[in-house]
Design an enzyme around this catalytic site. Structure first.
Site, mmCIF file in Angstrom:
data_model
loop_
_atom_site.group_PDB
_atom_site.id
_atom_site.type_symbol
_atom_site.label_atom_id
_atom_site.label_comp_id
_atom_site.label_asym_id
_atom_site.label_seq_id
_atom_site.Cartn_x
_atom_site.Cartn_y
_atom_site.Cartn_z
ATOM 1 N N ASP A 1 0.833 -1.205 0.000
ATOM 2 C CA ASP A 1 0.000 0.000 0.000
ATOM 3 C C ASP A 1 0.868 1.257 0.000
ATOM 4 O O ASP A 1 0.357 2.369 -0.063
ATOM 5 C CB ASP A 1 -0.997 0.005 1.150
ATOM 6 C CG ASP A 1 -0.355 -0.089 2.528
ATOM 7 O OD1 ASP A 1 0.885 -0.172 2.609
ATOM 8 O OD2 ASP A 1 -1.106 -0.085 3.525
ATOM 9 N N SER A 2 2.197 1.064 0.017
ATOM 10 C CA SER A 2 3.122 2.174 -0.212
ATOM 11 C C SER A 2 2.919 2.791 -1.589
ATOM 12 O O SER A 2 3.436 3.879 -1.868
ATOM 13 C CB SER A 2 4.574 1.711 -0.064
ATOM 14 O OG SER A 2 4.817 0.532 -0.814
ATOM 15 N N ASP B 1 -0.883 -6.063 0.194
ATOM 16 C CA ASP B 1 -1.318 -5.464 1.455
ATOM 17 C C ASP B 1 -2.830 -5.327 1.523
ATOM 18 O O ASP B 1 -3.470 -4.878 0.557
ATOM 19 C CB ASP B 1 -0.725 -4.055 1.603
ATOM 20 C CG ASP B 1 0.639 -4.055 2.257
ATOM 21 O OD1 ASP B 1 0.891 -4.932 3.103
ATOM 22 O OD2 ASP B 1 1.453 -3.180 1.922
ATOM 23 N N LYS C 1 -0.947 -9.352 3.221
ATOM 24 C CA LYS C 1 -0.145 -8.876 4.343
ATOM 25 C C LYS C 1 -0.991 -7.968 5.216
ATOM 26 O O LYS C 1 -1.739 -7.133 4.697
ATOM 27 C CB LYS C 1 1.109 -8.132 3.875
ATOM 28 C CG LYS C 1 1.984 -7.640 5.042
ATOM 29 C CD LYS C 1 3.370 -7.227 4.573
ATOM 30 C CE LYS C 1 3.385 -5.910 3.841
ATOM 31 N NZ LYS C 1 2.982 -4.772 4.717
ATOM 32 N N GLU D 1 -0.910 -5.497 8.839
ATOM 33 C CA GLU D 1 -0.114 -4.818 9.851
ATOM 34 C C GLU D 1 -0.744 -5.003 11.229
ATOM 35 O O GLU D 1 -1.952 -4.862 11.392
ATOM 36 C CB GLU D 1 -0.013 -3.318 9.534
ATOM 37 C CG GLU D 1 0.730 -3.010 8.251
ATOM 38 C CD GLU D 1 0.849 -1.515 7.990
ATOM 39 O OE1 GLU D 1 0.489 -0.721 8.896
ATOM 40 O OE2 GLU D 1 1.293 -1.125 6.898
ATOM 41 N N GLU E 1 9.736 -3.880 10.242
ATOM 42 C CA GLU E 1 10.081 -2.579 9.652
ATOM 43 C C GLU E 1 10.594 -1.616 10.713
ATOM 44 O O GLU E 1 9.958 -1.422 11.760
ATOM 45 C CB GLU E 1 8.876 -1.967 8.933
ATOM 46 C CG GLU E 1 9.201 -0.629 8.292
ATOM 47 C CD GLU E 1 8.137 -0.115 7.342
ATOM 48 O OE1 GLU E 1 8.327 0.994 6.783
ATOM 49 O OE2 GLU E 1 7.123 -0.800 7.154
#
Length: 304
Positions: free
Chosen positions: A46-47, A85, A115, A117, A184
């Site tokens: 999602d970056s 993501d 993925k 978070e 990260e």
């Protein structure tokens, strides 16, 4: 033909000590080039909100955005393991919502895994996905979707209590069935400790040398940005941004100075057809030019 990695093969890579290479990609050409270069895993992160869509954070990125970009990546890298993501607030809302959203990334996007978070607080949702046949990669340490809560992009794990929680989060994700975890912006000693404590691979980004693999952003390793902001955790391998900018500048200059297109970039017409269209009067100069060009071989490729 290259076969995509599987979660079983990734775990075996950890066991054998073979480092895992992972890179983000957000479109067809980037994915295709990454696959040709031999990357192990592609992350549709999602970056993309920051580096492709121009947002300040990843928070505005939607599930539709992720499906769209994953579909493009899947077309470009059909023989590479693809993880996507789940974007902000498409989970943390209960198992049913998480399952529905994760399923879209596999069914519509073509991802092999998702993925998420977070740590122990999302363990139940991770477990639900795994039970449903959806592989999940965890992500702890700096979690960009929580950047406002964390108070910015800060290194995690410096304090004892903070470090202990990250270890507990990693173990909770492993127990829930996650096949790998991204660490990260975590201090190197802590990342090494987490990696040693887990049977599943860790993938570091700004987490030092002790992880089982590494991931970086496509645009970072190529300096494909304007302006490019150097990051301590990134090693750049090319300055594509400057190359592209200079190339476009040269094109603009050629157009303005009528240096492009030239004769070899144009296509002539038969004189008889030209005469039928325009007659012999005002078109005589054009016809003479056309005759001259027909005597020259045409360079370049086809017509778009």
């Amino acid at each position: 033909m290259k076969q995509p990695l599987t979660i079983t093969k990734l775990k075996k890579m950890k066991q054998s000590g073979e480092p895992i290479s992972m890179l983000t990609a957000y479109d067809y050409p980037a994915a295709k080039i990454a696959e040709e270069a031999g990357i192990d895993v592609i992350l549709v992160g999602d970056s993309l909100g920051n580096v492709v869509l121009g947002y300040d954070t990843t928070i505005p990125v939607t599930l539709d955005d992720m499906v769209y970009h994953t579909r493009a990546v899947a077309r470009g890298a059909a023989h590479t393991f693809i993880i996507t993501d789940l974007p902000f607030m498409t989970y943390h809302l209960g198992k049913e919502t998480t399952l529905r959203n994760a399923a879209r990334l596999l069914q519509e996007g073509g991802a092999h895994a998702v993925k998420m978070e977070g740590g122990a607080e999302i363990a139940d949702e991770v477990a639900a996905c795994v039970r449903a046949g959806i592989p999940v990669m965890g992500h702890i340490g700096l979690t960009p979707q929580s950047v406002h809560q964390l108070g910015g992009y800060k290194v995690q794990g410096k304090l004892e209590a903070e470090a202990q929680k990250l270890i507990e989060d990693a173990k909770a994700l492993e127990a829930a069935g996650a096949f790998s975890i991204v660490l990260e912006l975590v201090t190197e000693p802590l990342a090494e400790a987490i990696t040693s404590a887990l049977s599943i691979p860790t993938i570091g980004i700004g987490a030092g040398r002790g992880c089982d693999g590494q991931v970086l952003v496509y645009h970072d390793i190529l300096q494909y940005a304007s302006p490019y902001q150097a990051k301590r955790m990134v090693k750049t391998y090319a300055d594509i941004g400057t190359t592209i900018r200079n190339a476009i500048g040269s094109y603009v200059k050629d157009v303005k100075e009528r240096e492009f297109p030239q004769q070899e970039h144009a296509f002539p017409m038969e004189q008889e057809i030209l005469h039928n269209l325009y007659g012999s009067g005002s078109a005589s100069k054009v016809a003479a030019t056309s005759d001259q060009e027909q005597q020259q071989p045409t360079k370049g490729g086809g017509v778009s």
